[in-house]
Write an enzyme that holds these catalytic residues in place. Structure first.
Site, PDB file in Angstrom:
ATOM      1  N   GLY A   1      32.033  45.434  42.768  1.00 50.34           N
ATOM      2  CA  GLY A   1      32.953  45.490  44.146  1.00 50.34           C
ATOM      3  C   GLY A   1      33.386  46.723  44.400  1.00 50.34           C
ATOM      4  O   GLY A   1      32.936  47.731  43.925  1.00 50.34           O
ATOM      5  N   ASN A   2      34.324  46.874  45.526  1.00 53.87           N
ATOM      6  CA  ASN A   2      34.895  48.290  45.728  1.00 53.87           C
ATOM      7  C   ASN A   2      36.429  48.074  45.952  1.00 53.87           C
ATOM      8  O   ASN A   2      36.747  47.070  45.923  1.00 53.87           O
ATOM      9  CB  ASN A   2      34.261  48.882  46.982  1.00 53.87           C
ATOM     10  CG  ASN A   2      34.126  47.955  48.191  1.00 53.87           C
ATOM     11  OD1 ASN A   2      35.073  47.827  48.679  1.00 53.87           O
ATOM     12  ND2 ASN A   2      33.136  47.121  48.513  1.00 53.87           N
TER      13      ASN A   2
END
Ligand code: C5P
Length: 225
Positions: free
Chosen positions: A29-30
């Site tokens: 993810g980010n």
């Protein structure tokens, strides 16, 4: 009072960051919080637009009253929803942070710990949704992209951003300098608005809803031009 200058316009805004699963419990993810995208959707509703908010992993944000919400997880899901909703939109804003890569394989069961080092994670490139939307643009549609750039100076950041605007073919690029507590997961934002016609304008550090108003002002100016 806010201007009702988006009355009758159909708007799609993507927000948040995609999650690319490795197994049923883990993902790549980010740090995108979705706050800027949500602020854009909220402001568009207030200015009279018919808004679809496509939210990737923005679990803790309150819903935007008056917008229709579609939740997505992966870039592939986001892509499908964006193509479907953009087909009859006047304005498309890609504020989501789309993962550039996804794990090539998604394990059916949770990957087990063993007493040796795990295998490396193989990655596959995700499609560039913004570039695809530009390719399939319908007549007169305005398409807006975001760019989170790092650089040693404002000059570096802008140089990268101008190249990105050209490469992607969007009408407007919202540029944020990121890194060291800037932009991601914060309440405030700053940056530049670059238009395909060459006009550029700096946005001073302000709330994400103030930034959203400036972005809509720039979009309305493009529509009226
Ligand atoms: O190339 P970069 O990731 O910096 O581009 C950012 C812009 O492109 C954002 O508007 C983002 O939503 C969009 N994007 C996309 N699909 C990708 C990567 C980025 O639509 N795979």
């Amino acid at each position: 009072a806010l201007p009702r200058d988006l009355e009758g316009r159909r708007v799609v805004v993507s927000a948040g960051g995609t999650r690319e699963p490795l197994d049923p419990v883990r993902y790549l993810g980010n740090r995108s919080s979705g706050k800027q995208g949500y602020a854009l959707a909220r402001t568009a509703v207030q200015r009279g637009a018919e808004v679809t908010l496509v939210a990737a992993a923005t679990v803790s944000l309150p819903d935007v009253a008056g917008a229709s919400l579609v939740r997505v997880g992966t870039a592939e899901e986001l892509r499908e929803v964006m193509h479907r909703t953009a087909a009859d939109a006047d304005i498309v804003v890609m504020a989501a942070a789309v993962a550039d890569f996804r794990p090539t394989d998604r394990a059916t069961y949770k990957i087990k710990k063993t007493d040796r080092d795990p295998d490396p994670i193989a990655l596959t490139r995700n499609p560039d949704i913004l570039a695809e939307l530009v390719q399939s643009r319908v007549n007169g549609q305005v398409i807006v992209g975001f760019a989170a750039e790092t650089g040693d100076s404002a000059g570096d950041v802008l140089e990268h951003a101008r190249a990105k605007l050209k490469r992607k073919g969007a009408d407007l690029l919202v540029v944020n300098a990121v890194g060291e507590g800037k932009a991601f997961e914060t309440e405030d934002n700053s940056g530049w608005l670059l238009s395909a016609d060459g006009s550029e304008r700096a946005v001073a550090l302000s709330s994400k809803s103030h930034m959203a108003s400036d972005i809509w002002d720039a979009i309305v100016a493009l529509i009226e031009a």
